[in-house]
Design a protein around this motif. Sequence first.
Motif, short mmCIF file in Angstrom:
data_model
loop_
_atom_site.label_atom_id
_atom_site.label_comp_id
_atom_site.label_asym_id
_atom_site.label_seq_id
_atom_site.Cartn_x
_atom_site.Cartn_y
_atom_site.Cartn_z
N LEU A 28 39.05 26.29 48.06
CA LEU A 28 38.90 27.65 48.59
C LEU A 28 38.61 28.65 47.47
O LEU A 28 37.83 29.59 47.63
CB LEU A 28 40.15 28.06 49.38
N ALA A 29 39.23 28.44 46.31
CA ALA A 29 38.99 29.33 45.17
C ALA A 29 37.53 29.25 44.74
O ALA A 29 36.89 30.28 44.47
CB ALA A 29 39.91 28.95 44.01
N ARG A 30 36.98 28.03 44.72
CA ARG A 30 35.57 27.88 44.31
C ARG A 30 34.65 28.60 45.32
O ARG A 30 33.71 29.28 44.94
CB ARG A 30 35.20 26.39 44.19
N ASP A 56 36.06 28.81 36.10
CA ASP A 56 36.67 27.51 36.40
C ASP A 56 38.07 27.76 36.96
O ASP A 56 39.03 27.93 36.20
CB ASP A 56 36.73 26.68 35.12
N PRO A 57 38.20 27.82 38.30
CA PRO A 57 39.52 28.12 38.89
C PRO A 57 40.62 27.18 38.39
O PRO A 57 41.75 27.62 38.14
CB PRO A 57 39.28 27.94 40.39
N LEU A 88 46.38 30.85 45.66
CA LEU A 88 44.95 31.12 45.66
C LEU A 88 44.61 32.53 45.16
O LEU A 88 43.69 32.71 44.34
CB LEU A 88 44.40 30.92 47.08
N VAL A 89 45.33 33.52 45.66
CA VAL A 89 45.00 34.90 45.29
C VAL A 89 45.06 35.10 43.77
O VAL A 89 44.10 35.61 43.17
CB VAL A 89 45.88 35.92 46.06
N PRO A 90 46.14 34.67 43.09
CA PRO A 90 46.15 34.87 41.63
C PRO A 90 45.09 34.08 40.88
O PRO A 90 44.62 34.53 39.82
CB PRO A 90 47.56 34.44 41.21
N ALA A 126 31.24 33.13 46.71
CA ALA A 126 30.90 34.21 47.66
C ALA A 126 30.94 35.57 46.97
O ALA A 126 30.20 36.48 47.34
CB ALA A 126 31.87 34.18 48.84
N ALA A 127 31.80 35.70 45.95
CA ALA A 127 31.93 36.99 45.26
C ALA A 127 30.93 37.12 44.11
O ALA A 127 30.93 38.12 43.40
CB ALA A 127 33.36 37.14 44.72
N GLY A 128 30.13 36.07 43.91
CA GLY A 128 29.13 36.12 42.83
C GLY A 128 29.75 35.98 41.45
O GLY A 128 29.20 36.48 40.47
N LEU A 129 30.89 35.31 41.38
CA LEU A 129 31.54 35.10 40.06
C LEU A 129 31.05 33.78 39.50
O LEU A 129 31.52 32.70 39.89
CB LEU A 129 33.06 35.09 40.23
#
Length: 439
Positions: free
Chosen positions: A290-292, A304-305, A111-113, A297-300
Amino acid sequence: MTFDAPAPVSHLDAPSIIRTKRDGGVLSDAAIDWVIDAYTHGRVADAQMSALLMAIFLRGMTNGEIARWTAAMIASGERLDFSDLRRGGKPLALVDKHSTGGVGDKITIPLVPIVMACGGAVPQAAGRGLGHTGGTLDKLEAIPGFTAEIAKSQIRQQLCDLGAAIFAAGELAPADRKIYALRDVTATTESLPLIASSVMSKKIAEGTRALVLDSKVGSGAFLDTEAESRELARTMVELGTEYGVDTRALLTDMHVPLGRTVGNAIEVVESLEVLAGGGPADVVELTLALAREMCDAAGLDEVDPAATLRDGTAMDRFRALVAAQGGDATAALPLGSQTETVNAAQGGTMGDIDAMAVGLAVWRLGAGRSVPGEQVQFGAGIRIHRRPGEPVTAGEPLFTLYTDTSERLVPALRELDGAWSVGPSAPPVRPLIIDRITI
Ligand code: URA
């Protein structure tokens, strides 16, 4: 008769605080502040904190006590602030994720990357294994050279240059570090107030601006019922919001282990499969959900994860992150030298696999701790060959167990006894993502 002036003493003491909670009372703000501070600085003994934790476990806490306990744990250390950091002249899109603890829950690793590749910046204060659940740090430290003990200056540099740092909480909420280690070995993990305050003290102190929580539901979760997991999620979302962190939660299924591997290095291998565009469907589904949420939440916007897994950018980010923290993501990973296989006595369809039993089996194989500070075995783990609903042929392997200590195999096999079945039909399909909690 004259008396020397007495040394100043606090009017608070550990036995009275323990007694109050043992008898079902409500701890005052002053008592909570005192006991957290005194324990952090070694003036309250492990034995006394263990007794208090057990009293909290048995008696619970009011929302007011949870908020104060969390505040006291945050105040026990420093609070990071990355609001001054810029990339391309803009403030960083700071966002993090935390899970309430699951079995086979390797999600943070891919997820982090993915979020890095989408333009986010993840300041991830990660934890070690707790009870029957694994910890991100124990898994990542299985990568040769990787260290989570990095300086604040390095965290800042990595956030700007790469978009993430995964670090041991260190001086963040040191009260949680001590209490977490104590809970791990005193059977006091499964407590809503203790989980909520543990998660949120670290996450508020780490300096993220937005946070996505994964609150687990099912036999492999710390709390027994969906209602309790929902309550836990709501409590954490409220705590985060009070501190100005944009916090939301997903309620997700944890009756069955996530993916086909449970352990330390073995879960890193599976995470690399996900980053390479493959991997088990449930791990990919939860990671992308979770990535979406994190990107939102981060306003990105307009990211497209899933594309970052297809085009290899998430894998590139993972390698860069691991390299920045001293590791080599392409190095061979350890696998326990002693193995045992559980084979199917009959053919049919794999039924449900009890996540708690698998978690305990992996812990018995050496992937977790039974005394504080114990070194975990990086190569300990279980490979699940057949997931619920998959066809089984008589005689084929269902589980392979790995450890470096052969005496651990029999106790682990005992944990698995009765934890799975092969029958004539598939078990009911449960949704992986149950609900989304916001306020
Ligand atoms: N994760 C934490 O950080 N703390 C808990 O108590 C459970 C999961």
